[in-house]
Motif scaffolding. Sequence first.
Motif, mmCIF file in Angstrom:
data_model
loop_
_atom_site.group_PDB
_atom_site.id
_atom_site.type_symbol
_atom_site.label_atom_id
_atom_site.label_comp_id
_atom_site.label_asym_id
_atom_site.label_seq_id
_atom_site.Cartn_x
_atom_site.Cartn_y
_atom_site.Cartn_z
ATOM 1 N N ALA A 2 0.828 -1.207 0.000
ATOM 2 C CA ALA A 2 0.000 0.000 0.000
ATOM 3 C C ALA A 2 0.862 1.257 0.000
ATOM 4 O O ALA A 2 0.531 2.255 -0.660
ATOM 5 C CB ALA A 2 -0.939 -0.007 1.198
ATOM 6 N N ALA A 14 -4.919 4.954 0.283
ATOM 7 C CA ALA A 14 -3.731 5.290 -0.526
ATOM 8 C C ALA A 14 -3.970 6.547 -1.354
ATOM 9 O O ALA A 14 -3.086 7.405 -1.469
ATOM 10 C CB ALA A 14 -3.358 4.120 -1.430
ATOM 11 N N TYR A 38 -6.555 0.775 -0.646
ATOM 12 C CA TYR A 38 -6.029 1.344 -1.883
ATOM 13 C C TYR A 38 -6.953 2.429 -2.450
ATOM 14 O O TYR A 38 -6.503 3.546 -2.733
ATOM 15 C CB TYR A 38 -5.825 0.235 -2.924
ATOM 16 C CG TYR A 38 -4.808 -0.791 -2.496
ATOM 17 C CD1 TYR A 38 -3.449 -0.550 -2.659
ATOM 18 C CD2 TYR A 38 -5.193 -1.984 -1.892
ATOM 19 C CE1 TYR A 38 -2.502 -1.486 -2.254
ATOM 20 C CE2 TYR A 38 -4.259 -2.916 -1.474
ATOM 21 C CZ TYR A 38 -2.917 -2.665 -1.656
ATOM 22 O OH TYR A 38 -1.989 -3.576 -1.241
ATOM 23 N N VAL A 57 1.189 4.460 -2.743
ATOM 24 C CA VAL A 57 1.202 5.902 -2.459
ATOM 25 C C VAL A 57 2.275 6.582 -3.301
ATOM 26 O O VAL A 57 2.032 7.625 -3.932
ATOM 27 C CB VAL A 57 1.435 6.172 -0.960
ATOM 28 C CG1 VAL A 57 1.627 7.669 -0.708
ATOM 29 C CG2 VAL A 57 0.265 5.647 -0.129
#
Length: 357
Positions: free
Chosen positions: A156, A199, A195, A160
Motif C-alpha cells: 500500500a 492510498a 487502496y 502511495v
Amino acid sequence: MRHLYAFLLAAVVSGAASAQAYRPDFDPSKLKGPAKGPANEVLVLGSPHISYFPKTFDPATLRGIEDRLAGWRPDAISIEALSGAQCDHIRRYPFRYQDTIKSYCWDPAPAQAATGLDVPAATAEADKLLKAWPANPTAGQRRRLAAVFLAGGERASAVVQWLRLPQAERRAGDGLDDGLVELLDKLKDRRDESYLLAARLAARLGHERLYPMDDHTADSMSEDEKAWGDAIMKAWTNPASEKRRRQGDALQAKLGTPEGVLAMYRAYNAPEEMRLAFQGDWGAALEEPSPQRFGRQYVGYWETRNLRMAGNIRDVMGLKPGMKMLVVVGASHKGYLEAYLHQMHDVRVVDTGPLLR
C-alpha cells in the motif's frame, strides 16, 4: 468436618463475589495529558470491506468520503493490513500461521529479485530513505522508494509513491522492473479500502506512506476446525446478526451515488452499529455452550487482535507527538479500537459523526 466445609464454601463464594465486584482504582483514561501542547488525535473510520461490494460499484463514488477526510487533514493514515515485517515473522512459523500467510501476506520475492533486498534489509532501507527524504524528490527517487516498499512487503505504501508520480513517470526503472510496474498499476485500482480510499487520500495529502496496523499473531488452528466452525456459526445465527445483514443489504443497494456511499459510512460508524455487532457476534459467542468453550476462545482471539492493533496505532503516534491520525479499518473493529485507544494518556479519540454528516 461440616463446619470446615461450610467455612471453605463461604470463602470461595466471598472470593468470587469480591472478584466480580472489584474495579481497579487506576483509570488511565481519566489521566489525560499533556497539560500544554497538542495532544494526539485519532479518528477511527469504520469501513465496509469494498472487496464485498457488487461488481457494478464505481470507485469514483468514494470521492465524497475522501473529500471529508481530506478536510480533517490527518498527518498519518493507518490501514487494516499486516506489515511486511509481521509477515516475515510469521513465515518462520508455518505450522501455526499457514492459513494466515496464504490469506494476508503477499510474497515479496519478485521485488527482492528486482532490488536485491530481503524484507529486513528493505525495511531498513525504506526508513533510511525517508529520514533523508527531500522536499521535492525526483521521479527516480519515488520509483526507488516504491520498489523498496514492495521488497519490504509494504504494497500500500508503494502505491502511495506510485500515485504521487506523474502518469508519464509510472514506468520501469530505479528498482522497478516490468512485472512490478504491472503489479502497481493493478494495485492502485484494487477493490480494497486500503487502496481506493486510504492510498489515494495519502497521495492527495502529500504523505509518503501508509501505516499497516493489523495483527494476526493471535491466529491459531483449532484441534477440531469443523467443530469450532460449526459452534461459531451456530452462535452467529441469531436475530441481531440477521438484522445487521438486512441493514447491510439495504445500504449496498444504494451504492450507486456518492450520497449512498456516505449513508453507508454514516451507518457503519453509528454507535448502534457496534452495539448490534456485539449482540450478534462476540456477545453471542461468549454464551456459546460447547464443552470446549469455542466461543470464548474466539472472543479471546478477537480481543487480543484488537489490543495489538491499538498498540500498533499508538506506536505510530508516539513517534511524533501531537499528530492527527486517521485509521481506516473494518467497521467491526471500530468500537474496540476506540475503547482501547481512549485508555491512552496522550490520545484523544475524535467522533466521526460530525465529519460524516
